[in-house]
Design a protein around this motif. Structure first.
Motif, PDB file in Angstrom:
ATOM      1  N   SER A  35       2.260 -10.676   2.240  1.00 25.44           N
ATOM      2  CA  SER A  35       1.188 -11.437   2.883  1.00 25.44           C
ATOM      3  C   SER A  35       0.535 -10.557   3.936  1.00 25.44           C
ATOM      4  O   SER A  35       1.211  -9.899   4.719  1.00 25.44           O
ATOM      5  CB  SER A  35       1.745 -12.698   3.544  1.00 25.44           C
ATOM      6  OG  SER A  35       2.174 -13.596   2.569  1.00 25.44           O
ATOM      7  N   GLU A  52      -1.457 -15.723   0.836  1.00 24.75           N
ATOM      8  CA  GLU A  52      -0.286 -16.439   0.330  1.00 24.75           C
ATOM      9  C   GLU A  52       0.136 -15.869  -1.014  1.00 24.75           C
ATOM     10  O   GLU A  52      -0.687 -15.329  -1.750  1.00 24.75           O
ATOM     11  CB  GLU A  52      -0.589 -17.930   0.120  1.00 24.75           C
ATOM     12  CG  GLU A  52      -0.674 -18.750   1.368  1.00 24.75           C
ATOM     13  CD  GLU A  52       0.659 -18.969   2.068  1.00 24.75           C
ATOM     14  OE1 GLU A  52       1.736 -18.727   1.473  1.00 24.75           O
ATOM     15  OE2 GLU A  52       0.627 -19.369   3.240  1.00 24.75           O
ATOM     16  N   MET A  54       1.839 -17.420  -4.360  1.00 30.21           N
ATOM     17  CA  MET A  54       2.141 -18.709  -4.980  1.00 30.21           C
ATOM     18  C   MET A  54       3.193 -18.510  -6.069  1.00 30.21           C
ATOM     19  O   MET A  54       2.957 -17.792  -7.045  1.00 30.21           O
ATOM     20  CB  MET A  54       0.869 -19.329  -5.568  1.00 30.21           C
ATOM     21  CG  MET A  54      -0.252 -19.530  -4.537  1.00 30.21           C
ATOM     22  SD  MET A  54       0.229 -20.498  -3.106  1.00 30.21           S
ATOM     23  CE  MET A  54       0.481 -22.092  -3.849  1.00 30.21           C
ATOM     24  N   ASP A  56       5.839 -19.949  -8.978  1.00 28.55           N
ATOM     25  CA  ASP A  56       6.185 -21.015  -9.908  1.00 28.55           C
ATOM     26  C   ASP A  56       7.691 -21.182  -9.743  1.00 28.55           C
ATOM     27  O   ASP A  56       8.488 -20.447 -10.324  1.00 28.55           O
ATOM     28  CB  ASP A  56       5.820 -20.622 -11.333  1.00 28.55           C
ATOM     29  CG  ASP A  56       6.125 -21.717 -12.337  1.00 28.55           C
ATOM     30  OD1 ASP A  56       7.072 -22.507 -12.095  1.00 28.55           O
ATOM     31  OD2 ASP A  56       5.446 -21.782 -13.367  1.00 28.55           O
ATOM     32  N   SER A  63       2.889 -16.600  -9.598  1.00 33.96           N
ATOM     33  CA  SER A  63       1.721 -16.991 -10.381  1.00 33.96           C
ATOM     34  C   SER A  63       0.442 -16.369  -9.836  1.00 33.96           C
ATOM     35  O   SER A  63      -0.330 -15.784 -10.585  1.00 33.96           O
ATOM     36  CB  SER A  63       1.572 -18.512 -10.398  1.00 33.96           C
ATOM     37  OG  SER A  63       2.640 -19.093 -11.092  1.00 33.96           O
ATOM     38  N   TYR A  64       0.216 -16.517  -8.514  1.00 30.46           N
ATOM     39  CA  TYR A  64      -1.042 -16.081  -7.920  1.00 30.46           C
ATOM     40  C   TYR A  64      -0.819 -15.459  -6.551  1.00 30.46           C
ATOM     41  O   TYR A  64       0.128 -15.792  -5.850  1.00 30.46           O
ATOM     42  CB  TYR A  64      -2.002 -17.274  -7.733  1.00 30.46           C
ATOM     43  CG  TYR A  64      -2.275 -18.025  -9.000  1.00 30.46           C
ATOM     44  CD1 TYR A  64      -3.225 -17.546  -9.907  1.00 30.46           C
ATOM     45  CD2 TYR A  64      -1.589 -19.185  -9.310  1.00 30.46           C
ATOM     46  CE1 TYR A  64      -3.460 -18.220 -11.089  1.00 30.46           C
ATOM     47  CE2 TYR A  64      -1.823 -19.861 -10.497  1.00 30.46           C
ATOM     48  CZ  TYR A  64      -2.758 -19.374 -11.383  1.00 30.46           C
ATOM     49  OH  TYR A  64      -3.003 -20.027 -12.558  1.00 30.46           O
ATOM     50  N   VAL A  66      -3.119 -15.479  -3.212  1.00 32.51           N
ATOM     51  CA  VAL A  66      -4.317 -16.106  -2.657  1.00 32.51           C
ATOM     52  C   VAL A  66      -4.973 -15.077  -1.752  1.00 32.51           C
ATOM     53  O   VAL A  66      -4.381 -14.613  -0.778  1.00 32.51           O
ATOM     54  CB  VAL A  66      -3.990 -17.408  -1.899  1.00 32.51           C
ATOM     55  CG1 VAL A  66      -5.235 -17.972  -1.250  1.00 32.51           C
ATOM     56  CG2 VAL A  66      -3.372 -18.424  -2.860  1.00 32.51           C
ATOM     57  N   ALA A  81      -7.612 -17.657  -5.809  1.00 33.60           N
ATOM     58  CA  ALA A  81      -6.315 -17.509  -6.450  1.00 33.60           C
ATOM     59  C   ALA A  81      -6.479 -16.450  -7.535  1.00 33.60           C
ATOM     60  O   ALA A  81      -7.169 -16.654  -8.527  1.00 33.60           O
ATOM     61  CB  ALA A  81      -5.848 -18.826  -7.047  1.00 33.60           C
ATOM     62  N   TRP A  84      -1.385 -12.969 -10.488  1.00 32.02           N
ATOM     63  CA  TRP A  84      -0.561 -11.854 -10.041  1.00 32.02           C
ATOM     64  C   TRP A  84      -0.688 -10.672 -11.002  1.00 32.02           C
ATOM     65  O   TRP A  84      -0.718  -9.517 -10.584  1.00 32.02           O
ATOM     66  CB  TRP A  84       0.895 -12.306  -9.912  1.00 32.02           C
ATOM     67  CG  TRP A  84       1.750 -11.268  -9.277  1.00 32.02           C
ATOM     68  CD1 TRP A  84       2.703 -10.506  -9.885  1.00 32.02           C
ATOM     69  CD2 TRP A  84       1.728 -10.846  -7.904  1.00 32.02           C
ATOM     70  NE1 TRP A  84       3.272  -9.650  -8.975  1.00 32.02           N
ATOM     71  CE2 TRP A  84       2.691  -9.846  -7.750  1.00 32.02           C
ATOM     72  CE3 TRP A  84       0.971 -11.235  -6.801  1.00 32.02           C
ATOM     73  CZ2 TRP A  84       2.927  -9.206  -6.537  1.00 32.02           C
ATOM     74  CZ3 TRP A  84       1.212 -10.611  -5.588  1.00 32.02           C
ATOM     75  CH2 TRP A  84       2.180  -9.609  -5.474  1.00 32.02           C
ATOM     76  N   TRP A 116      -7.656 -27.138  -1.458  1.00 37.26           N
ATOM     77  CA  TRP A 116      -7.020 -26.309  -2.481  1.00 37.26           C
ATOM     78  C   TRP A 116      -7.086 -26.979  -3.850  1.00 37.26           C
ATOM     79  O   TRP A 116      -6.975 -28.209  -3.950  1.00 37.26           O
ATOM     80  CB  TRP A 116      -5.559 -26.063  -2.113  1.00 37.26           C
ATOM     81  CG  TRP A 116      -5.374 -25.059  -1.027  1.00 37.26           C
ATOM     82  CD1 TRP A 116      -5.908 -25.108   0.231  1.00 37.26           C
ATOM     83  CD2 TRP A 116      -4.621 -23.866  -1.089  1.00 37.26           C
ATOM     84  NE1 TRP A 116      -5.529 -24.016   0.955  1.00 37.26           N
ATOM     85  CE2 TRP A 116      -4.727 -23.225   0.173  1.00 37.26           C
ATOM     86  CE3 TRP A 116      -3.868 -23.260  -2.077  1.00 37.26           C
ATOM     87  CZ2 TRP A 116      -4.104 -22.023   0.453  1.00 37.26           C
ATOM     88  CZ3 TRP A 116      -3.237 -22.062  -1.781  1.00 37.26           C
ATOM     89  CH2 TRP A 116      -3.365 -21.454  -0.541  1.00 37.26           C
ATOM     90  N   MET A 119      -3.347 -25.926  -8.746  1.00 36.79           N
ATOM     91  CA  MET A 119      -3.041 -24.693  -9.469  1.00 36.79           C
ATOM     92  C   MET A 119      -2.089 -24.902 -10.634  1.00 36.79           C
ATOM     93  O   MET A 119      -1.933 -24.017 -11.463  1.00 36.79           O
ATOM     94  CB  MET A 119      -2.483 -23.650  -8.511  1.00 36.79           C
ATOM     95  CG  MET A 119      -3.495 -23.177  -7.507  1.00 36.79           C
ATOM     96  SD  MET A 119      -2.764 -21.957  -6.399  1.00 36.79           S
ATOM     97  CE  MET A 119      -4.143 -21.664  -5.299  1.00 36.79           C
TER      98      MET A 119
END
Length: 143
Positions: A35, A52, A54, A56, A63-64, A66, A81, A84, A116, A119
């Motif tokens: 981050s 951020e 994100m 799973d 996953s992502y 941000v 988003a 990744w 948001w 997602m």
């Protein structure tokens, strides 16, 4: 900012206990150290920084990331988003590379920090992956 400057636990410092003299990075990295990392494109343009990561949680995958882009001193700007898989770690410059132009990122599907998207929504996820040219994988756990 980069992951080495955020490393409070010595993940990326030389470790004499490892045969190669290094810790687990850059293959395994602490999420908190990522981050704030800068994101550039291949034209050396600064695209922003990671706000951020994100996860799973059910599948143990990232996953992502941000990404914040277009803000001034943390005010304004849009959040994006980014899958990744669309990011590449540039270990030489201690930053991430996203292979999109500034103009393409400005037109990407983004959102406000107070609104948001869902997602986990498959339609949203497919659209985002398609925009960045990354492969969408349905990670839903099936019984």
């Amino acid at each position: 900012m980069n992951y080495e400057t955020r490393d409070t636990y010595g993940i990326y410092k030389t470790n004499p206990l490892h045969s190669d003299g290094k810790g687990p990075g850059p293959r395994l990295m602490g999420a908190d150290t990522l981050s704030g990392n800068d994101v550039y494109n291949r034209s050396e343009e600064n695209l922003g920084d990671i706000k951020e990561i994100m996860l799973d949680v059910a599948n143990g995958k990232i996953s992502y990331a941000v990404l914040s882009f277009g803000s001034f001193l943390g005010v304004g700007g849009k959040l994006f988003a980014v899958p990744w898989s669309a990011l590449t770690l540039d270990t030489e410059n201690k930053r991430f590379i996203l292979d999109v132009s500034k103009e393409r990122l400005q037109n990407a599907p983004g959102f406000d920090k107070d609104d948001w998207p869902d997602m986990a929504d498959e339609t949203w996820a497919k659209n985002v992956h398609s925009y960045y040219g990354s492969q969408y994988q349905d990670l839903t756990i099936k019984n």
